[in-house]
Write an enzyme that holds these catalytic residues in place. Structure first.
Site, PDB file in Angstrom:
ATOM      1  N   ILE A  47       7.603   6.482   6.056  1.00  0.00           N
ATOM      2  CA  ILE A  47       9.055   6.373   6.247  1.00  0.00           C
ATOM      3  C   ILE A  47       9.570   5.382   5.202  1.00  0.00           C
ATOM      4  O   ILE A  47       9.332   4.179   5.314  1.00  0.00           O
ATOM      5  CB  ILE A  47       9.390   5.887   7.673  1.00  0.00           C
ATOM      6  CG1 ILE A  47       8.747   6.806   8.727  1.00  0.00           C
ATOM      7  CG2 ILE A  47      10.911   5.821   7.861  1.00  0.00           C
ATOM      8  CD1 ILE A  47       8.820   6.286  10.156  1.00  0.00           C
ATOM      9  N   GLU A  48      10.208   5.946   4.178  1.00  0.00           N
ATOM     10  CA  GLU A  48      10.647   5.089   3.062  1.00  0.00           C
ATOM     11  C   GLU A  48      12.042   4.518   3.315  1.00  0.00           C
ATOM     12  O   GLU A  48      12.708   4.861   4.293  1.00  0.00           O
ATOM     13  CB  GLU A  48      10.598   5.895   1.755  1.00  0.00           C
ATOM     14  CG  GLU A  48       9.174   6.318   1.428  1.00  0.00           C
ATOM     15  CD  GLU A  48       9.000   6.933   0.052  1.00  0.00           C
ATOM     16  OE1 GLU A  48      10.012   7.295  -0.588  1.00  0.00           O
ATOM     17  OE2 GLU A  48       7.838   7.052  -0.374  1.00  0.00           O
ATOM     18  N   CYS A  57       4.002   2.903   5.860  1.00  0.00           N
ATOM     19  CA  CYS A  57       3.027   3.957   5.578  1.00  0.00           C
ATOM     20  C   CYS A  57       2.751   4.806   6.827  1.00  0.00           C
ATOM     21  O   CYS A  57       2.940   4.348   7.958  1.00  0.00           O
ATOM     22  CB  CYS A  57       1.703   3.349   5.141  1.00  0.00           C
ATOM     23  SG  CYS A  57       1.721   2.611   3.515  1.00  0.00           S
ATOM     24  N   GLU A  59      -0.106   5.648   8.146  1.00  0.00           N
ATOM     25  CA  GLU A  59      -1.155   5.094   9.004  1.00  0.00           C
ATOM     26  C   GLU A  59      -0.585   4.038   9.939  1.00  0.00           C
ATOM     27  O   GLU A  59      -0.885   3.994  11.135  1.00  0.00           O
ATOM     28  CB  GLU A  59      -2.268   4.453   8.164  1.00  0.00           C
ATOM     29  CG  GLU A  59      -2.968   5.402   7.213  1.00  0.00           C
ATOM     30  CD  GLU A  59      -2.308   5.480   5.844  1.00  0.00           C
ATOM     31  OE1 GLU A  59      -1.060   5.490   5.773  1.00  0.00           O
ATOM     32  OE2 GLU A  59      -3.036   5.536   4.846  1.00  0.00           O
ATOM     33  N   CYS A  99      -3.831   2.316   2.054  1.00  0.00           N
ATOM     34  CA  CYS A  99      -3.547   1.135   1.232  1.00  0.00           C
ATOM     35  C   CYS A  99      -4.153  -0.106   1.889  1.00  0.00           C
ATOM     36  O   CYS A  99      -4.596  -0.072   3.050  1.00  0.00           O
ATOM     37  CB  CYS A  99      -2.042   0.968   1.039  1.00  0.00           C
ATOM     38  SG  CYS A  99      -1.197   0.219   2.442  1.00  0.00           S
ATOM     39  N   CYS A 102      -2.588  -1.236   5.257  1.00  0.00           N
ATOM     40  CA  CYS A 102      -2.984  -0.385   6.388  1.00  0.00           C
ATOM     41  C   CYS A 102      -4.424  -0.660   6.805  1.00  0.00           C
ATOM     42  O   CYS A 102      -4.745  -0.672   8.000  1.00  0.00           O
ATOM     43  CB  CYS A 102      -2.791   1.089   6.039  1.00  0.00           C
ATOM     44  SG  CYS A 102      -1.045   1.548   5.950  1.00  0.00           S
TER      45      CYS A 102
END
Ligand code: THU
Length: 147
Positions: A47-48, A57, A59, A99, A102
């Site tokens: 969700i940007e 992110c 995850e 990443c 996460c």
């Protein structure tokens, strides 16, 4: 074989979760499916945000959904990611590895043998443990390792 089938289902759940990704800036859509110890699956997508740093992110979306519903023990997560133009039936060009942030969130709630599946399709995925992707890590004091 049964395990392999369940892993494929988890990858499929991640592919489905990816459909909900909100990623107008990077145009890179990620889906995750987190399997709790009790068998429940929590899906998440990235969700940007126009303020890029506020992005979440896939995850972490999955983890925060599960933790906010009272879950604290998990066995596996499946992750898929790829450019916006790729859809459901496509094979993703690359594995989408979690990443660093996460991985650290996983470290808070998961044992070292927590399984991380990164996939290009339901037929092509690799499996790692959290310990492999985050060695020599910093964790909470109640860490399962000390138990
Ligand atoms: N992204 C994830 O959702 N998970 C990862 O582990 C890596 C990156 C997202 C964040 C951002 O929306 C997009 O992928 C491009 O970095």
């Amino acid at each position: 074989m049964e395990d392999r089938r369940r892993d494929r289902e988890l990858i499929q759940a991640a592919i489905e979760a990816r459909k909900q990704a909100y990623a107008p800036y990077s145009k890179y859509l990620v889906g995750a499916a987190l399997l709790a110890d009790d068998g429940e699956v929590y899906q998440g997508c990235n969700i940007e945000n126009a303020s890029y740093g506020a992005t979440n992110c896939a995850e972490r979306t999955a983890f925060f959904k599960a933790v906010s519903q009272g879950k604290r023990s998990f066995c596996a997560i499946a992750i898929v990611g790829g450019p916006m133009e790729l859809g459901q039936g496509d094979i993703f060009p690359d594995m989408a590895y979690p990443c660093g942030v996460c991985r650290q969130v996983m470290r808070e709630f998961c044992r070292p043998d927590f399984r991380i599946l990164v996939g290009r399709s339901t037929e092509d995925f690799q499996e790692y443990t959290l310990e492999e992707l985050l060695p020599e890590s910093f964790g909470p004091r109640w860490d399962h390792r000390d138990a």
